[in-house]
Design a protein around this motif. Structure first.
Motif, PDB file in Angstrom:
ATOM      1  N   ARG A 165      46.951  43.742  31.491  1.00  0.00           N
ATOM      2  CA  ARG A 165      47.977  43.650  29.959  1.00  0.00           C
ATOM      3  C   ARG A 165      47.324  41.485  30.124  1.00  0.00           C
ATOM      4  N   VAL A 166      47.119  40.718  30.726  1.00  0.00           N
ATOM      5  CA  VAL A 166      46.909  39.076  30.112  1.00  0.00           C
ATOM      6  C   VAL A 166      45.177  39.524  30.810  1.00  0.00           C
ATOM      7  N   ALA A 167      44.688  38.820  29.476  1.00  0.00           N
ATOM      8  CA  ALA A 167      43.196  38.519  29.631  1.00  0.00           C
ATOM      9  C   ALA A 167      42.511  37.595  30.863  1.00  0.00           C
ATOM     10  N   ARG A 168      42.020  38.270  31.140  1.00  0.00           N
ATOM     11  CA  ARG A 168      40.716  37.206  32.606  1.00  0.00           C
ATOM     12  C   ARG A 168      39.482  36.951  32.012  1.00  0.00           C
ATOM     13  N   HIS A 169      39.354  35.643  32.442  1.00  0.00           N
ATOM     14  CA  HIS A 169      37.966  35.159  32.712  1.00  0.00           C
ATOM     15  C   HIS A 169      36.981  35.429  33.740  1.00  0.00           C
ATOM     16  N   GLU A 170      35.932  35.365  33.186  1.00  0.00           N
ATOM     17  CA  GLU A 170      34.735  34.851  34.207  1.00  0.00           C
ATOM     18  C   GLU A 170      33.688  34.115  33.837  1.00  0.00           C
ATOM     19  N   HIS A 171      32.748  33.613  34.846  1.00  0.00           N
ATOM     20  CA  HIS A 171      31.351  33.152  34.284  1.00  0.00           C
ATOM     21  C   HIS A 171      30.474  33.826  34.307  1.00  0.00           C
ATOM     22  N   ASN A 172      29.710  33.591  33.587  1.00  0.00           N
ATOM     23  CA  ASN A 172      28.172  34.079  33.366  1.00  0.00           C
ATOM     24  C   ASN A 172      26.801  32.815  33.306  1.00  0.00           C
ATOM     25  N   PHE A 173      27.190  32.447  34.393  1.00  0.00           N
ATOM     26  CA  PHE A 173      26.499  31.013  34.403  1.00  0.00           C
ATOM     27  C   PHE A 173      24.982  31.352  34.465  1.00  0.00           C
ATOM     28  N   GLN A 174      24.408  31.502  35.723  1.00  0.00           N
ATOM     29  CA  GLN A 174      23.167  32.391  35.976  1.00  0.00           C
ATOM     30  C   GLN A 174      22.312  32.729  35.635  1.00  0.00           C
ATOM     31  N   ARG A 175      22.870  33.775  34.683  1.00  0.00           N
ATOM     32  CA  ARG A 175      22.172  34.841  33.694  1.00  0.00           C
ATOM     33  C   ARG A 175      22.334  33.610  32.135  1.00  0.00           C
ATOM     34  N   GLY A 176      23.051  33.343  31.793  1.00  0.00           N
ATOM     35  CA  GLY A 176      23.624  32.497  30.602  1.00  0.00           C
ATOM     36  C   GLY A 176      22.416  30.923  30.196  1.00  0.00           C
ATOM     37  N   VAL A 177      22.207  30.675  31.577  1.00  0.00           N
ATOM     38  CA  VAL A 177      21.602  29.811  31.281  1.00  0.00           C
ATOM     39  C   VAL A 177      20.457  29.425  32.155  1.00  0.00           C
TER      40      VAL A 177
ATOM     41  N   ARG B 202      32.156  35.100  29.871  1.00  0.00           N
ATOM     42  CA  ARG B 202      33.226  36.769  29.161  1.00  0.00           C
ATOM     43  C   ARG B 202      34.265  37.226  29.299  1.00  0.00           C
ATOM     44  N   GLU B 203      35.086  37.876  29.067  1.00  0.00           N
ATOM     45  CA  GLU B 203      36.386  38.338  29.216  1.00  0.00           C
ATOM     46  C   GLU B 203      36.574  39.361  30.207  1.00  0.00           C
ATOM     47  N   ALA B 204      37.218  39.363  30.739  1.00  0.00           N
ATOM     48  CA  ALA B 204      36.786  40.702  32.070  1.00  0.00           C
ATOM     49  C   ALA B 204      38.010  41.496  31.228  1.00  0.00           C
ATOM     50  N   SER B 205      37.339  43.281  31.682  1.00  0.00           N
ATOM     51  CA  SER B 205      38.385  43.665  30.227  1.00  0.00           C
ATOM     52  C   SER B 205      39.443  44.478  31.286  1.00  0.00           C
ATOM     53  N   GLY B 206      40.479  45.278  31.023  1.00  0.00           N
ATOM     54  CA  GLY B 206      41.275  45.540  31.811  1.00  0.00           C
ATOM     55  C   GLY B 206      42.699  44.565  32.023  1.00  0.00           C
TER      56      GLY B 206
ATOM     57  N   PRO C 232      37.500  35.263  45.587  1.00  0.00           N
ATOM     58  CA  PRO C 232      36.797  36.221  44.705  1.00  0.00           C
ATOM     59  C   PRO C 232      38.557  37.078  45.112  1.00  0.00           C
ATOM     60  N   ASP C 233      40.206  37.261  45.553  1.00  0.00           N
ATOM     61  CA  ASP C 233      40.463  38.358  44.869  1.00  0.00           C
ATOM     62  C   ASP C 233      41.536  37.972  43.955  1.00  0.00           C
ATOM     63  N   THR C 234      41.749  36.700  43.874  1.00  0.00           N
ATOM     64  CA  THR C 234      42.019  36.159  42.435  1.00  0.00           C
ATOM     65  C   THR C 234      41.512  36.534  41.193  1.00  0.00           C
ATOM     66  N   TYR C 235      39.914  36.502  40.941  1.00  0.00           N
ATOM     67  CA  TYR C 235      38.999  35.980  40.289  1.00  0.00           C
ATOM     68  C   TYR C 235      38.828  37.697  39.730  1.00  0.00           C
ATOM     69  N   PRO C 236      38.346  38.104  38.507  1.00  0.00           N
ATOM     70  CA  PRO C 236      39.058  36.499  37.127  1.00  0.00           C
ATOM     71  C   PRO C 236      39.518  36.041  37.330  1.00  0.00           C
ATOM     72  N   LEU C 237      39.608  34.943  36.676  1.00  0.00           N
ATOM     73  CA  LEU C 237      40.473  34.221  36.266  1.00  0.00           C
ATOM     74  C   LEU C 237      41.860  34.299  34.459  1.00  0.00           C
TER      75      LEU C 237
END
Length: 232
Positions: free
Chosen positions: A76-88, A70-74, A25-30
Protein backbone atom coordinates in the motif's frame (compact mmCIF):
# COMPACT_ATOMS: atom_id res chain seq x y z
CA UNK A 1 25.33 6.16 -21.07
CA UNK A 2 25.32 9.97 -20.94
CA UNK A 3 23.18 11.57 -18.22
CA UNK A 4 22.48 15.14 -17.27
CA UNK A 5 24.18 16.38 -14.14
CA UNK A 6 22.35 15.50 -10.94
CA UNK A 7 21.35 18.04 -8.33
CA UNK A 8 22.88 17.61 -4.85
CA UNK A 9 19.53 16.35 -3.50
CA UNK A 10 19.12 13.88 -6.37
CA UNK A 11 22.64 12.58 -5.70
CA UNK A 12 21.87 12.21 -1.98
CA UNK A 13 18.59 10.39 -2.63
CA UNK A 14 20.19 8.07 -5.17
CA UNK A 15 23.20 7.28 -3.00
CA UNK A 16 20.96 6.67 0.02
CA UNK A 17 19.03 4.05 -1.93
CA UNK A 18 22.32 2.49 -3.04
CA UNK A 19 23.58 2.37 0.54
CA UNK A 20 20.42 0.93 2.11
CA UNK A 21 20.15 -1.77 -0.56
CA UNK A 22 23.45 -3.14 0.71
CA UNK A 23 23.41 -2.32 4.43
CA UNK A 24 19.75 -2.91 5.42
CA UNK A 25 18.32 -5.28 2.80
CA UNK A 26 15.48 -6.33 5.15
CA UNK A 27 13.87 -2.87 4.97
CA UNK A 28 14.67 -2.27 1.30
CA UNK A 29 13.18 -0.95 -1.04
CA UNK A 30 12.59 2.25 0.92
CA UNK A 31 9.43 4.19 1.55
CA UNK A 32 9.49 7.97 1.08
CA UNK A 33 9.91 8.35 4.83
CA UNK A 34 12.82 5.92 4.79
CA UNK A 35 14.47 7.88 1.98
CA UNK A 36 14.14 11.16 3.87
CA UNK A 37 15.52 9.64 7.07
CA UNK A 38 18.47 8.16 5.20
CA UNK A 39 19.21 11.41 3.37
CA UNK A 40 19.24 13.40 6.62
CA UNK A 41 21.48 11.11 8.68
CA UNK A 42 23.97 12.98 10.81
CA UNK A 43 26.66 10.31 10.38
CA UNK A 44 28.39 9.06 7.23
CA UNK A 45 27.14 12.13 5.35
CA UNK A 46 29.10 15.06 3.91
CA UNK A 47 27.55 17.51 3.91
CA UNK A 48 24.74 16.90 6.39
CA UNK A 49 21.45 17.83 4.72
CA UNK A 50 17.89 18.60 5.75
CA UNK A 51 15.88 17.21 2.83
CA UNK A 52 12.11 17.63 3.06
CA UNK A 53 9.58 15.02 1.92
CA UNK A 54 8.61 17.24 -1.00
CA UNK A 55 12.22 17.61 -2.13
CA UNK A 56 12.84 13.87 -1.78
CA UNK A 57 9.70 13.01 -3.75
CA UNK A 58 10.64 15.44 -6.53
CA UNK A 59 14.13 13.93 -6.68
CA UNK A 60 12.70 10.41 -6.84
CA UNK A 61 10.38 11.40 -9.69
CA UNK A 62 13.23 12.98 -11.64
CA UNK A 63 15.56 10.05 -11.01
CA UNK A 64 12.86 7.67 -12.18
CA UNK A 65 12.60 9.68 -15.41
CA UNK A 66 16.37 9.29 -15.84
CA UNK A 67 16.10 5.53 -15.34
CA UNK A 68 18.16 5.61 -12.14
CA UNK A 69 15.31 4.79 -9.74
CA UNK A 70 12.22 2.65 -10.05
CA UNK A 71 9.14 2.13 -7.91
CA UNK A 72 8.81 -1.33 -6.40
CA UNK A 73 5.52 -3.08 -7.10
CA UNK A 74 3.13 -4.29 -4.41
CA UNK A 75 2.16 -2.92 -1.01
CA UNK A 76 0.00 0.00 0.00
CA UNK A 77 3.00 2.30 0.57
CA UNK A 78 5.09 3.20 -2.44
CA UNK A 79 8.66 1.96 -2.15
CA UNK A 80 11.69 2.91 -4.19
CA UNK A 81 14.83 1.15 -5.36
CA UNK A 82 17.83 2.30 -7.35
CA UNK A 83 18.80 1.19 -10.84
CA UNK A 84 22.22 2.81 -10.76
CA UNK A 85 24.47 0.17 -12.29
CA UNK A 86 22.28 -0.41 -15.31
CA UNK A 87 21.29 3.25 -15.63
CA UNK A 88 24.88 4.51 -15.62
CA UNK A 89 26.50 1.44 -17.11
CA UNK A 90 29.13 0.60 -14.49
CA UNK A 91 30.05 -2.60 -12.61
CA UNK A 92 29.17 -3.11 -8.97
CA UNK A 93 32.59 -2.06 -7.65
CA UNK A 94 32.46 1.25 -9.51
CA UNK A 95 28.88 1.83 -8.35
CA UNK A 96 29.99 1.32 -4.74
CA UNK A 97 32.77 3.89 -5.06
CA UNK A 98 30.50 6.44 -6.72
CA UNK A 99 27.81 5.91 -4.09
CA UNK A 100 30.28 6.51 -1.28
CA UNK A 101 31.64 9.63 -2.96
CA UNK A 102 28.09 10.98 -3.32
CA UNK A 103 27.33 10.31 0.34
CA UNK A 104 30.59 11.25 2.03
CA UNK A 105 32.30 13.70 -0.31
CA UNK A 106 35.91 13.47 -1.56
CA UNK A 107 37.95 10.62 -0.07
CA UNK A 108 41.27 8.90 -0.54
CA UNK A 109 41.48 5.38 -1.95
CA UNK A 110 42.30 4.16 1.55
CA UNK A 111 39.24 5.86 3.04
CA UNK A 112 37.04 4.45 0.29
CA UNK A 113 38.27 0.95 0.98
CA UNK A 114 37.49 1.29 4.70
CA UNK A 115 34.11 2.98 4.17
CA UNK A 116 33.03 0.42 1.58
CA UNK A 117 33.37 -2.51 3.98
CA UNK A 118 29.59 -2.92 4.46
CA UNK A 119 28.91 -2.38 0.76
CA UNK A 120 31.63 -4.41 -0.92
CA UNK A 121 34.95 -5.79 0.28
CA UNK A 122 37.80 -4.74 -1.95
CA UNK A 123 40.87 -6.96 -1.80
CA UNK A 124 43.27 -4.04 -1.32
CA UNK A 125 43.81 -0.35 -2.05
CA UNK A 126 45.26 -1.17 -5.46
CA UNK A 127 41.92 -2.68 -6.43
CA UNK A 128 40.13 0.50 -5.37
CA UNK A 129 42.59 2.63 -7.31
CA UNK A 130 42.14 0.45 -10.38
CA UNK A 131 38.38 1.05 -10.49
CA UNK A 132 38.87 4.76 -9.77
CA UNK A 133 41.28 5.00 -12.70
CA UNK A 134 38.73 3.28 -14.95
CA UNK A 135 36.08 5.79 -13.89
CA UNK A 136 38.47 8.69 -14.49
CA UNK A 137 39.46 7.41 -17.94
CA UNK A 138 35.93 6.52 -19.03
CA UNK A 139 35.51 7.24 -22.73
CA UNK A 140 33.26 9.98 -24.08
CA UNK A 141 31.31 7.29 -25.93
CA UNK A 142 30.22 5.92 -22.57
CA UNK A 143 29.46 9.33 -21.14
CA UNK A 144 32.88 10.57 -20.10
CA UNK A 145 34.77 10.49 -16.79
CA UNK A 146 32.77 10.01 -13.59
CA UNK A 147 35.49 10.87 -11.06
CA UNK A 148 38.33 13.35 -10.77
CA UNK A 149 41.55 13.19 -8.82
CA UNK A 150 41.91 16.26 -6.61
CA UNK A 151 45.14 18.12 -5.83
CA UNK A 152 46.76 16.98 -2.61
CA UNK A 153 45.91 19.25 0.32
CA UNK A 154 48.70 20.69 2.51
CA UNK A 155 49.70 18.28 5.25
CA UNK A 156 48.20 15.21 3.53
CA UNK A 157 50.00 12.29 1.92
CA UNK A 158 47.26 10.89 -0.34
CA UNK A 159 45.23 12.31 -3.18
CA UNK A 160 41.48 12.49 -2.77
CA UNK A 161 38.85 11.61 -5.34
CA UNK A 162 35.51 13.27 -6.10
CA UNK A 163 32.57 12.20 -8.28
CA UNK A 164 31.43 14.16 -11.33
CA UNK A 165 27.76 13.11 -11.33
CA UNK A 166 26.76 16.61 -10.25
CA UNK A 167 29.09 18.24 -12.76
CA UNK A 168 32.64 19.64 -12.57
CA UNK A 169 33.96 20.18 -9.06
CA UNK A 170 36.17 22.82 -7.55
CA UNK A 171 39.49 21.01 -7.44
CA UNK A 172 40.00 21.90 -3.80
CA UNK A 173 39.00 19.17 -1.42
CA UNK A 174 36.68 20.21 1.42
CA UNK A 175 38.84 21.81 4.04
CA UNK A 176 41.62 22.56 1.55
CA UNK A 177 41.00 26.30 1.69
CA UNK A 178 40.57 26.13 5.46
CA UNK A 179 43.81 24.19 5.82
CA UNK A 180 45.62 26.63 3.55
CA UNK A 181 44.23 29.57 5.52
CA UNK A 182 45.26 27.88 8.74
CA UNK A 183 48.77 27.32 7.45
CA UNK A 184 48.99 30.96 6.34
CA UNK A 185 47.71 32.19 9.71
CA UNK A 186 50.15 29.95 11.53
CA UNK A 187 53.03 31.31 9.46
CA UNK A 188 51.92 34.88 10.11
CA UNK A 189 51.75 34.25 13.85
CA UNK A 190 55.26 32.81 13.79
CA UNK A 191 56.59 35.86 11.93
CA UNK A 192 54.87 38.25 14.34
CA UNK A 193 56.28 36.37 17.33
CA UNK A 194 59.77 36.49 15.80
CA UNK A 195 59.50 40.25 15.19
CA UNK A 196 58.27 40.85 18.72
CA UNK A 197 61.22 38.88 20.10
CA UNK A 198 63.61 40.86 17.89
CA UNK A 199 62.16 44.19 19.02
CA UNK A 200 62.40 43.09 22.64
CA UNK A 201 66.04 42.13 22.17
CA UNK A 202 66.80 45.50 20.53
CA UNK A 203 65.15 47.34 23.41
CA UNK A 204 67.28 45.43 25.89
CA UNK A 205 70.41 46.20 23.87
CA UNK A 206 69.61 49.93 23.69
CA UNK A 207 68.84 50.06 27.40
CA UNK A 208 72.21 48.41 28.09
CA UNK A 209 74.02 51.01 25.93
CA UNK A 210 72.33 53.88 27.75
CA UNK A 211 73.34 52.35 31.08
CA UNK A 212 76.98 51.97 30.00
CA UNK A 213 77.07 55.60 28.87
CA UNK A 214 75.40 56.80 32.04
CA UNK A 215 72.49 58.29 30.11
CA UNK A 216 68.81 58.20 30.85
CA UNK A 217 66.71 56.68 28.07
CA UNK A 218 64.03 59.06 26.77
CA UNK A 219 60.50 58.18 27.79
CA UNK A 220 58.12 57.10 24.98
CA UNK A 221 56.03 60.25 25.57
CA UNK A 222 59.06 62.53 25.34
CA UNK A 223 60.25 60.86 22.15
CA UNK A 224 56.81 61.19 20.58
CA UNK A 225 56.61 64.89 21.45
CA UNK A 226 60.07 65.52 19.98
CA UNK A 227 59.12 63.76 16.78
CA UNK A 228 55.95 65.84 16.55
CA UNK A 229 57.91 69.10 17.10
CA UNK A 230 60.46 68.23 14.42
CA UNK A 231 57.68 67.41 11.99
CA UNK A 232 56.05 70.78 12.56
Amino acid sequence: MSLRHLTPIEARVLATLMEKARTVPDTYPLSLNGVVTGCNQKTSREPVMNVSEGEAQEALDDLRTLGLVREASGGRVARHEHNFQRGVGVPEQSAVLLGLLMLRGPQTAGELRINSDRWYRFADISSVEGFLDELRERSEEKGGPLVVRLPRAPGTREDRWAHLLCGPVNEEVPGYARVSAGVAASGMNERVSALEAEVSALKTMVAGLYAELGLTPPSPTHATNEDHTETN
